[in-house]
Design an enzyme around this catalytic site. Structure first.
Site, mmCIF file in Angstrom:
data_model
loop_
_atom_site.group_PDB
_atom_site.id
_atom_site.type_symbol
_atom_site.label_atom_id
_atom_site.label_comp_id
_atom_site.label_asym_id
_atom_site.label_seq_id
_atom_site.Cartn_x
_atom_site.Cartn_y
_atom_site.Cartn_z
ATOM 1 N N SER A 247 0.840 -1.197 0.000
ATOM 2 C CA SER A 247 0.000 0.000 0.000
ATOM 3 C C SER A 247 0.872 1.242 0.000
ATOM 4 C CB SER A 247 -0.904 0.025 1.236
ATOM 5 O OG SER A 247 -0.152 0.365 2.394
ATOM 6 N N ASP A 248 0.375 2.311 -0.622
ATOM 7 C CA ASP A 248 0.993 3.601 -0.362
ATOM 8 C C ASP A 248 0.699 3.937 1.096
ATOM 9 O OD1 ASP A 248 2.316 5.991 -0.636
ATOM 10 O OD2 ASP A 248 1.255 6.588 -2.448
ATOM 11 N N TRP A 249 1.529 4.799 1.675
ATOM 12 C CA TRP A 249 1.443 5.073 3.106
ATOM 13 C C TRP A 249 0.120 5.779 3.418
ATOM 14 C CZ3 TRP A 249 5.122 2.328 1.751
ATOM 15 C CH2 TRP A 249 6.140 1.896 2.599
#
Length: 707
Positions: A247-249
């Site tokens: 996931s992106d943060w």
């Protein structure tokens, strides 16, 4: 083999990887499996200590290794040995049009990541340049899917030679920063497959990328970090991806969607645990205790977590459990020189009237340098790509180092980017100094502040900020010898273009920025960069703006469809400020007539195309020969032409080389939405070869016949 065996299969790297994965998985508890699926700190996730499986450590970013941070905060840990080499931003790499530079780039940054014991590099980025306002365009590889595809593959391979996973991002349709967490992108399947997916597909299938990062935005109503269509249907099933989806943060929103819709590792999810006294905020992540509880209750089958852990283990065995991976190198002079070479090949000479460049050091006594960007540190700022560089040579210092013994170099800011200070006063000072300078070099552009090439904010307009346009106009009135250097990762408007003889696109060039730029300005290196995007005169020249929906609200529809970049300009017959693929040299190149191996091909044939290219100038140089394909008559609307191949060649003065290309039926196809397949229609096609999308030098016709 059971858990009591003396020599576990998973530790034996002579065994097939899938056998090792199954052995390790068999030995893990459910709690250990879940722990591998989410972060345990800002940039790490847990291994399995009792089995000797190490933690995973990720690092930003696509053009340099981020400074060490505190465990639970974004703040730097203030180490004294984590200052990296800053490489040029990826727009500059794309502007080299040189896959060899991309391989060298990937290898070098991979060595830096490996030395710092990171096994995941959060890059490269290959989102398409749809609008020049996108704050993260500088991290990507331009507007054309073929160019981005050919440049991303060697980068990925170079990184992974070091036992570091390249994490290709942001998958997919992350083409703006405004509303990036909430906007749902509506795009036709044809545009998705023809424009926005090819570079990701190439990275996965040709580059064999070991990791992919999801995007923040939504597609078909689902967040891209857990998206059935993108991650399960396309990435896994259609492309056969066997790596990790990260996931992106802060890009994860729901436990069940994360479980079922293709996410493997969750990072950066916002929790309030660190401020309310919870012992471990990471327990609150969607793929942490909530996931574990659903698994224990039977709401989610254990095979779901097993599949995720298989993907994670596969990456672990390829990276930090690979006993044969090299040790890496960090902050070396060799890496700095690599960065300089990439910068030199990516700098684009946009305009050069009266052959003002290269600077004639015998004919110039005083050079006036104007502009804040002559001094500003561009390795800092811009969001997650901000770096703690070992050093950064500013454009002013680079120029003084190169010519200071021969020429007087005077500096004045000319404009002020902060609210404090009087712009009128500094502009007036610059104008007065320009009157008696032999040459004025204005070094401006954008600067990686908010709204100026920066994550989490888009630019507000196409023009230069801080009154720079007026400064350039006023300088041009008092000195006819003016060079404008634009430092940016985006196209900018140039209302003064007819009033200045020379314009250079400098990008964000990293540690060796000033030395690279100086070498181009004085002619130590002949510029050979070409634009990886089209420069419009104004915003309405771009389809994303002309059709009126950007930036959208909760919904953003890509009304321009497949007509992105030069495809749109040519469809609408808009003359760009500078076309895609444009870049001048200090020498000249002539193109001979192209010839093809056949006038007719069928589905299984290849068409060989060749033409002579000669350096007709007085100095050696490099030229990018570009091949476009046109479907003369089609049953569906197609772009006037599309880039299908390119070659960068080096020629000595007077030298001629034959440039060869191979065109296959795949190069003639479009994506048919009804058939969900790529189709090449029989009929007449043309191959157009030139020095830019607007500078076609030779055309060859042929016919595709049914087999």
């Amino acid at each position: 083999m059971d858990a009591q065996s003396d020599f576990p299969v998973y530790q034996d790297d002579s065994k097939p990887m899938e056998e090792r994965i199954e052995d390790a998985l068999h030995r893990m508890t459910l709690e250990e499996k879940v722990a591998m699926c989410h972060a345990q700190s800002k940039f790490s996730s847990a291994g399995v200590p009792r089995l000797g499986i190490p933690d995973n450590w990720a690092t930003d970013g696509p053009h340099g290794i981020r400074a060490e941070g505190l465990w639970d905060k974004w703040d730097q840990a203030e180490w004294t040995n984590d200052s990296c080499i800053a490489f040029p931003a990826l727009t500059c790499l794309a502007a080299t049009w040189n896959p060899e530079m991309s391989l060298l780039y990937g290898k070098s940054i991979g060595e830096e990541a490996r030395y710092r014991n990171k096994n995941i590099l959060l890059g490269p980025g290959v989102n398409i340049y749809r609008t020049p306002l996108n704050g993260r365009n500088f991290e990507y590889m331009g507007e054309d899917p073929l160019l981005a595809s050919r440049m991303v593959v060697p980068y990925v391979r170079g990184v992974q030679e070091n036992g570091v996973a390249a994490c290709v991002k942001h998958f997919a349709l992350n083409n703006q920063e405004i509303n990036r967490h909430s906007v749902n992108v509506n795009v036709s399947d044809r545009a998705l497959y023809e424009i926005y997916l090819p570079a990701f597909k190439a990275a996965v299938q040709e580059g064999q990328a070991w990791a992919v990062m999801g995007a923040y935005n939504l597609y078909k109503g689902q967040h891209c970090c857990h998206n059935q269509y993108l991650l399960n249907d396309i990435l896994r099933r259609e492309w056969g991806f066997d790596g990790v989806v990260i996931s992106d943060w802060g890009g994860t929103y729901d436990t069940k969607q994360a479980a079922y819709n293709g996410l493997d590792m969750e990072f950066g999810t916002g929790t309030n645990g660190l401020t309310t006294g919870v012992v471990n905020a990471y327990d609150d992540y969607f793929l942490s205790k909530p996931f574990l509880r659903m698994l224990q209750a039977g709401e989610i089958d254990e095979k779901i977590v097993d599949d995720k852990v298989r993907n994670i283990l596969r990456m672990v065995f390829r990276t930090n459990m690979n006993k044969h991976r090299p040790w890496g190198l960090f902050g070396t002079a060799e890496h700095a020189l690599t960065g300089r070479q990439i910068a030199q090949e990516g700098i684009v000479l946009l305009q050069n009237k009266r052959s003002l460049l290269p600077i004639d050091l015998n004919g110039v006594g005083k050079i006036l340098v104007v502009g804040e960007n002559a001094l500003k540190m561009m390795t800092v700022g811009g969001g997650s790509s901000s770096l703690k560089a070992k050093y950064e040579i500013s454009p002013l210092d680079g120029l003084r180092k190169r010519v200071g013994n021969q020429v007087e170099v005077v500096y004045t800011p000319g404009y002020i980017s902060r609210s404090s200070g009087n712009n009128n006063e500094v502009t007036a000072e610059a104008i007065e100094l320009a009157k008696d300078a032999d040459l004025v070099i204005f070094i401006g552009g954008l600067n990686k502040d908010d709204f100026q090439d920066c994550e989490d904010s888009d630019r507000k307009n196409l023009g230069l900020p801080y009154g720079q346009d007026q400064v350039i106009e006023e300088l041009s009135k008092v000195n006819k010898n003016i060079v404008v250097v634009i430092i940016s990762g985006n196209a900018v408007a140039m209302p003064w273009i007819d009033k200045v003889p020379a314009v250079v696109q400098g990008w964000y060039l990293g540690t060796e920025a000033g030395n690279a730029l100086a070498s181009i300005l004085v002619g130590d290196v002949n510029p050979s960069g070409k634009l990886p995007m089209t420069y419009g005169v104004n915003l309405n020249d771009y389809g994303s703006h002309a059709l009126g929906e950007y930036p959208g609200g909760k919904e953003e529809t890509y009304h321009e469809g497949i007509f992105v970049g030069y495809r749109w300009f040519e469809k609408q017959k808009i003359r760009p400020l500078f076309p895609f693929g444009h870049g001048l040299s200090y020498t000249t190149f002539s193109y001979g007539k192209a010839s093809a191996s056949s006038k007719v091909i069928t589905g299984s044939d290849e068409l060989n195309v060749s033409l002579p290219v000669r350096n007709t100038g007085s100095r050696e140089g490099k030229e990018v020969v570009q091949l476009y394909v046109r479907d003369v008559k089609s049953s569906v609307e197609r772009p006037y032409k599309e880039l299908k191949a390119f070659r960068k060649i080096h020629l000595k003065a007077g030298e001629e080389k034959h440039v060869d290309f191979t065109v296959t039926v795949d190069d003639l196809k479009y994506f048919d939405e009804e058939k969900h397949d790529w189709i090449a229609e029989p009929g007449r096609f043309e191959i157009l070869i030139g020095s830019s999308s607007a500078d076609i030098r030779s055309v060859v016709g042929f016919e595709l016949k049914q087999q």
